[in-house]
Scaffold this motif. Sequence first.
Motif, PDB file in Angstrom:
ATOM      1  N   SER A  97       0.808  -1.694  -0.260  1.00  0.00           N
ATOM      2  CA  SER A  97       0.424  -0.566  -0.156  1.00  0.00           C
ATOM      3  C   SER A  97       0.713   1.457  -0.298  1.00  0.00           C
ATOM      4  O   SER A  97       0.499   2.092  -0.478  1.00  0.00           O
ATOM      5  CB  SER A  97      -1.312  -0.114   1.353  1.00  0.00           C
ATOM      6  N   PHE A  98       1.877   1.246   0.391  1.00  0.00           N
ATOM      7  CA  PHE A  98       3.284   1.802   0.231  1.00  0.00           C
ATOM      8  C   PHE A  98       4.566   2.857  -0.419  1.00  0.00           C
ATOM      9  O   PHE A  98       5.360   2.716  -0.376  1.00  0.00           O
ATOM     10  CB  PHE A  98       3.819   2.562   1.559  1.00  0.00           C
ATOM     11  N   GLN A  99       4.003   1.673  -1.415  1.00  0.00           N
ATOM     12  CA  GLN A  99       5.008   1.581  -2.306  1.00  0.00           C
ATOM     13  C   GLN A  99       4.631   2.252  -3.284  1.00  0.00           C
ATOM     14  O   GLN A  99       3.666   2.640  -3.865  1.00  0.00           O
ATOM     15  CB  GLN A  99       5.460  -0.377  -3.431  1.00  0.00           C
ATOM     16  N   PRO A 119       4.750   8.326  -3.190  1.00  0.00           N
ATOM     17  CA  PRO A 119       3.978   9.302  -2.033  1.00  0.00           C
ATOM     18  C   PRO A 119       2.521  10.063  -2.649  1.00  0.00           C
ATOM     19  O   PRO A 119       1.289  10.009  -2.571  1.00  0.00           O
ATOM     20  CB  PRO A 119       4.353   9.923  -0.954  1.00  0.00           C
ATOM     21  N   GLU A 173       1.679  10.243  -5.641  1.00  0.00           N
ATOM     22  CA  GLU A 173       0.324   9.392  -6.696  1.00  0.00           C
ATOM     23  C   GLU A 173      -0.496   8.846  -5.504  1.00  0.00           C
ATOM     24  O   GLU A 173      -1.944   8.257  -5.939  1.00  0.00           O
ATOM     25  CB  GLU A 173       0.884   8.386  -7.976  1.00  0.00           C
ATOM     26  N   ILE A 174       0.041   7.975  -4.928  1.00  0.00           N
ATOM     27  CA  ILE A 174      -0.764   7.739  -3.467  1.00  0.00           C
ATOM     28  C   ILE A 174      -1.690   8.450  -2.817  1.00  0.00           C
ATOM     29  O   ILE A 174      -2.748   7.724  -2.782  1.00  0.00           O
ATOM     30  CB  ILE A 174       0.191   6.902  -2.544  1.00  0.00           C
ATOM     31  N   GLN A 175      -1.646   9.056  -3.191  1.00  0.00           N
ATOM     32  CA  GLN A 175      -2.429  10.818  -1.763  1.00  0.00           C
ATOM     33  C   GLN A 175      -3.557  11.389  -3.012  1.00  0.00           C
ATOM     34  O   GLN A 175      -4.443  10.844  -3.009  1.00  0.00           O
ATOM     35  CB  GLN A 175      -1.649  11.032  -1.364  1.00  0.00           C
ATOM     36  N   MET A 220      -6.240   8.562  -3.510  1.00  0.00           N
ATOM     37  CA  MET A 220      -6.953   7.995  -2.539  1.00  0.00           C
ATOM     38  C   MET A 220      -7.688   8.749  -2.889  1.00  0.00           C
ATOM     39  O   MET A 220      -8.873   9.589  -2.436  1.00  0.00           O
ATOM     40  CB  MET A 220      -5.649   7.408  -0.646  1.00  0.00           C
TER      41      MET A 220
END
Length: 76
Positions: free
Chosen positions: A59-61, A64, A66-68, A71
């Motif tokens: 989940s945290f790869q 950061p 792009e992850i935000q 989400m």
Amino acid sequence: MMTLELDDETARLLAQLAEQEHIGAAQVIKNALTEHASAKRTKDVLITDFAGVLANSPSFQGDPLEIQKAMRDEWD
């Protein structure tokens, strides 16, 4: 050696527990103190104890930002 002064209700409860467990009153107290100390050590967990635990989580790869963004886009 230490002498403890107990009120009647506490002394009665201690004797009752000792009888149920088939051990002496001193052993009941020792067991209770050992259990209490063990439970306290278990509770003393710091947030820093978890540092790095999620580093390998899928989940945290990646990036950061792009992850935000992904989400936030879940709510659209």
